[in-house]
Structure formats: C-alpha cells, structure tokens
Design a protein around this motif. Structure first.
Motif, PDB file in Angstrom:
ATOM      1  N   ALA A 133       0.835  -0.978  -0.308  1.00 22.47           N
ATOM      2  CA  ALA A 133       0.255  -0.264   0.251  1.00 22.47           C
ATOM      3  C   ALA A 133       1.225   1.052  -0.418  1.00 22.47           C
ATOM      4  O   ALA A 133       2.167   1.505   0.754  1.00 22.47           O
ATOM      5  CB  ALA A 133      -1.043  -0.040   1.667  1.00 22.47           C
ATOM      6  N   MET A 134       0.397   1.844  -0.608  1.00 17.01           N
ATOM      7  CA  MET A 134       1.009   3.575  -1.294  1.00 17.01           C
ATOM      8  C   MET A 134       2.557   3.413  -1.795  1.00 17.01           C
ATOM      9  O   MET A 134       3.551   3.050  -0.925  1.00 17.01           O
ATOM     10  CB  MET A 134       1.395   4.380   0.472  1.00 17.01           C
ATOM     11  CG  MET A 134      -0.240   5.032   1.096  1.00 17.01           C
ATOM     12  SD  MET A 134      -0.181   5.917   1.921  1.00 17.01           S
ATOM     13  CE  MET A 134       0.566   7.092   1.046  1.00 17.01           C
ATOM     14  N   PRO A 135       2.980   2.767  -2.808  1.00 22.56           N
ATOM     15  CA  PRO A 135       4.089   2.256  -3.073  1.00 22.56           C
ATOM     16  C   PRO A 135       4.706   4.321  -3.767  1.00 22.56           C
ATOM     17  O   PRO A 135       4.003   5.120  -5.165  1.00 22.56           O
ATOM     18  CB  PRO A 135       3.630   1.500  -4.268  1.00 22.56           C
ATOM     19  CG  PRO A 135       2.398   1.940  -4.731  1.00 22.56           C
ATOM     20  CD  PRO A 135       1.533   2.418  -3.826  1.00 22.56           C
ATOM     21  N   SER A 136       6.006   4.025  -3.305  1.00 19.07           N
ATOM     22  CA  SER A 136       6.755   5.453  -3.363  1.00 19.07           C
ATOM     23  C   SER A 136       8.044   5.694  -4.456  1.00 19.07           C
ATOM     24  O   SER A 136       8.065   5.937  -5.389  1.00 19.07           O
ATOM     25  CB  SER A 136       6.446   6.786  -2.072  1.00 19.07           C
ATOM     26  OG  SER A 136       6.944   6.018  -0.942  1.00 19.07           O
ATOM     27  N   HIS A 137       8.416   5.610  -3.000  1.00 17.67           N
ATOM     28  CA  HIS A 137       9.845   5.364  -3.606  1.00 17.67           C
ATOM     29  C   HIS A 137      10.508   4.295  -4.658  1.00 17.67           C
ATOM     30  O   HIS A 137       9.827   2.939  -4.609  1.00 17.67           O
ATOM     31  CB  HIS A 137      11.377   5.246  -2.232  1.00 17.67           C
ATOM     32  CG  HIS A 137      10.853   6.695  -1.932  1.00 17.67           C
ATOM     33  ND1 HIS A 137       9.523   6.994  -1.366  1.00 17.67           N
ATOM     34  CD2 HIS A 137      11.549   7.808  -1.901  1.00 17.67           C
ATOM     35  CE1 HIS A 137       9.679   8.097  -0.675  1.00 17.67           C
ATOM     36  NE2 HIS A 137      10.907   8.502  -1.004  1.00 17.67           N
ATOM     37  N   LEU A 138      11.364   4.870  -5.425  1.00 18.59           N
ATOM     38  CA  LEU A 138      12.256   3.692  -6.858  1.00 18.59           C
ATOM     39  C   LEU A 138      13.713   3.414  -5.874  1.00 18.59           C
ATOM     40  O   LEU A 138      14.766   4.503  -5.877  1.00 18.59           O
ATOM     41  CB  LEU A 138      11.680   3.763  -7.902  1.00 18.59           C
ATOM     42  CG  LEU A 138      10.152   4.186  -8.113  1.00 18.59           C
ATOM     43  CD1 LEU A 138      10.230   4.533  -9.296  1.00 18.59           C
ATOM     44  CD2 LEU A 138       9.491   2.690  -8.232  1.00 18.59           C
ATOM     45  N   ALA A 139      14.192   2.394  -6.613  1.00 19.57           N
ATOM     46  CA  ALA A 139      15.553   1.649  -6.670  1.00 19.57           C
ATOM     47  C   ALA A 139      16.130   0.729  -8.257  1.00 19.57           C
ATOM     48  O   ALA A 139      15.401  -0.416  -7.256  1.00 19.57           O
ATOM     49  CB  ALA A 139      16.388   1.578  -5.444  1.00 19.57           C
ATOM     50  N   PHE A 140      16.802   0.887  -8.705  1.00 21.00           N
ATOM     51  CA  PHE A 140      16.778   0.106  -9.723  1.00 21.00           C
ATOM     52  C   PHE A 140      18.462  -0.776  -9.837  1.00 21.00           C
ATOM     53  O   PHE A 140      19.582  -0.194  -9.509  1.00 21.00           O
ATOM     54  CB  PHE A 140      17.304   0.823 -11.097  1.00 21.00           C
ATOM     55  CG  PHE A 140      15.639   1.031 -11.480  1.00 21.00           C
ATOM     56  CD1 PHE A 140      15.575   2.674 -11.350  1.00 21.00           C
ATOM     57  CD2 PHE A 140      14.943   0.382 -12.235  1.00 21.00           C
ATOM     58  CE1 PHE A 140      14.481   2.817 -11.783  1.00 21.00           C
ATOM     59  CE2 PHE A 140      13.800   0.888 -13.075  1.00 21.00           C
ATOM     60  CZ  PHE A 140      13.090   2.359 -12.820  1.00 21.00           C
ATOM     61  N   THR A 141      18.660  -1.848  -9.408  1.00 20.37           N
ATOM     62  CA  THR A 141      19.404  -2.428 -10.034  1.00 20.37           C
ATOM     63  C   THR A 141      20.648  -2.670 -11.562  1.00 20.37           C
ATOM     64  O   THR A 141      20.201  -1.729 -12.181  1.00 20.37           O
ATOM     65  CB  THR A 141      19.583  -4.197  -9.491  1.00 20.37           C
ATOM     66  OG1 THR A 141      18.391  -4.673 -10.990  1.00 20.37           O
ATOM     67  CG2 THR A 141      18.340  -4.805  -8.778  1.00 20.37           C
TER      68      THR A 141
END
Length: 337
Positions: A149-157
């Motif tokens: 619930a509430m997806p917000s931040h991202l980081a990619f490999t």
C-alpha cells in the motif's frame, strides 16, 4: 502514447508557454540554472545558482512532486500526480515542451540504467506502472501492476532486471522483476519506509524509515535486515556525495542531514540547524554546495559542504519538493516523497 498524441498535447501548452517565454529569453545563456518543484502551488521555480535569485516561475500540473531527466538530457520530465500527466520542460530554462496526458497518478518516476524501462509509482492508486521505453517521449505500457500500500520510492539494480519499491503504508519493500513485470517478493522493514538507495555493487539496499530514526540495511538477495543505522528522526531521502563512499540522508522531523558511509554502514557526520522538513537534495558540480528543499518552510537552502553549515535560504513556493541542476549530469536516483 504515440508521437501524434504528444504533438496534440504540446499544442495545449501554447497559451501557458506564451505567458512565460519572455521571462526565459535572457536565461538561455545561463549554464547553472536550478529547477525546484513547488508541489503545493503547481509551479516550478527557476533559480540562478550563482546569484541565488528566483528568475522565473512556470505553471505545471497539480502536485508536481518528482522529476527526472530523459536519457538524452534534452528534457526534464515533471510528474504531475493529481493532474495525471507528465510535463516535459527544457532542463535549462524550465520552458514547457510537451504534455503527456492520461498517465495516472505519476508520483515517482525513473528510467532503468539500460534505458529500456520507464517506471512510475501511483501512490494513491496502490499501483506500479511499467512502460517499455523507445527513446525521446515514446512509452508503451508493459503492465499496470497492483502493489499496495502506497508505493512511493524506487531503486533499480545495475543490471536493470529489478526495481525495488517502498510501500509506505504497509511498512514493506517490494522487489519487482522488470522483464516479467511480476512481484518477486515483499518483506517488512518498519514504519513508513521511504527513500531507497543501493550501496556500491548493489550489495545492500538502504531504506530510509520516515516513521522512525534509522536507515534499514537490507540484504535484499536473502530478504533480511542486517543492520540499523541511527540517523535523525523521520529518515527520508538519499543523495550521493559523489565520492564512491558516502551518502546523505535527510530527516524531516529532526531537521538534519546525516552523512553515512555506505561501505562501512555507519553514520560519520551530521548537518544540523536546518529549516523544517529537509527533503530532496542535489550537489553542485564541484561538490562544494548542497542544495536542499525544505518541504515545510517554503524555502530552498544552500549548504557549504566544507563547513557543513546552511549559508543561504531562498523563498520559493509551497511545499518545495523535487530539485534538478542543469549544470551537470546529476547524481540522481528517483527523488523521495
């Protein structure tokens, strides 16, 4: 989203663009402009990094929280979460270029390192939208993936296979496989996880705990928290110091920025006496000055990294959030919430 649709959308920007174009003619020669998103005012501010003067204000859509440059650096994408669209602007002048409609609740955004994927989080809709990216402003939907619930931040490999997503309301992080667009796993990490950062070699995933006062160190391959690094209250977002060793962590309640050794996994310093709500950060090309948006103060601040002191504040709009430097290829992961 085809090119013809982009051209039609661009036409709708003509009226707004006419109102601001004159303000930017004299700015074309400047090579050190800074763009700040005022999410509460639906505008962006353009600041001269040398004089610290606000040179102009441009209307955006409703609640522009985050921004990201296109891979060719010819445009800066502003995600208007409530207006459900993406605004492409000139990264030097802030002048509108293109408006992409029908992108639902684009809160956070980012490109995978191999430039094949474009991802947005729909925080209000509990969803992750994954697009195939074909260059320029050409996206095609690969999948709209429910993710609560509430997806917000991202980081990619680095291999562009996996994107990590913080789920603020459920206190989890999720790993999503980009080629298959499937959730690989979820794991609990604590109260209100926010910013995400991968340490060198993608060894660990750092998670800023906005509901607490620490950074969680996650061995993501084994889905295990291996350490907690004590920082300020409401640890939120990350920014590299561009030295291959240290990362900054903003804390929105203690009004501090911590310096963390991302190899030794320990806090090594702190910048205090800041205004309320330090959030997104950007470093000048010479690494001398750190610019910070203060979400709760309607201000942007400049910190001298030699003295670790706040030396200048600049009034902007309500709830300043994302920040971008034109004078360099920024050290940029998707900015935090």
């Amino acid at each position: 989203m085809r090119n013809s649709e982009f051209r039609r959308a661009a036409g709708r920007l003509a009226a707004a663009g006419a109102l601001v174009c004159a303000s930017f003619v004299s700015l074309a020669a400047h090579a050190n402009n800074i763009i700040v998103l005022n999410s509460g005012d639906a505008t962006l501010s353009l600041i001269d990094s040398q004089t610290h003067q606000v040179m102009g204000t441009v209307p955006t859509g409703k609640e522009p929280h985050h921004l990201f440059p296109t891979p060719d650096s010819r445009s800066l994408i502003v995600a208007n979460s409530v207006s459900n669209n993406l605004l492409f602007v000139d990264p030097q002048t802030g002048k509108p270029q293109l408006l992409v409609e029908n992108v639902e609740d684009p809160y956070q955004l980012g490109f995978s390192p191999n430039r094949k994927w474009f991802v947005t989080t729909a925080l209000r809709l509990d969803r992750l939208d994954i697009y195939h990216y074909a260059g320029g402003a050409v996206f095609t939907v690969a999948k709209r993936l429910p993710l609560s619930a509430m997806p917000s931040h991202l980081a990619f490999t680095r291999d562009s296979r996996t994107v990590f997503v913080s789920l603020q309301s459920s206190g989890e992080i999720a790993a999503v496989d980009l080629p298959s667009q499937q959730v690989l796993w979820k794991m609990p990490v604590g109260a209100a996880p926010a910013g995400l950062w991968l340490t060198p070699g993608d060894k660990y995933l750092l998670v800023g705990m906005t509901g607490a006062d620490y950074v969680a160190v996650v061995d993501w391959r084994n889905q295990k928290i291996v350490k907690q690094i004590a920082v300020g209250k409401a640890a939120h977002n990350f920014r590299s110091l561009a030295d291959g060793r240290h990362v900054l962590v903003s804390s929105r309640v203690s009004n501090t920025i911590s310096i963390v050794d991302e190899v030794a996994l320990e806090k090594t310093g702190e910048i205090g006496d800041l205004l309320p709500g330090p959030d997104d950060m950007e470093l000048s090309a010479d690494k001398r000055y750190l610019w910070v948006t203060f979400r709760f103060a309607k201000q942007v601040g400049v910190i001298d990294m030699r003295t670790k002191k706040l030396i200048k504040t600049i009034p902007v709009g309500r709830s300043p959030h994302g920040i971008y430097f034109y004078d360099r290829a920024p050290v940029m992961a998707p900015n935090g919430a």
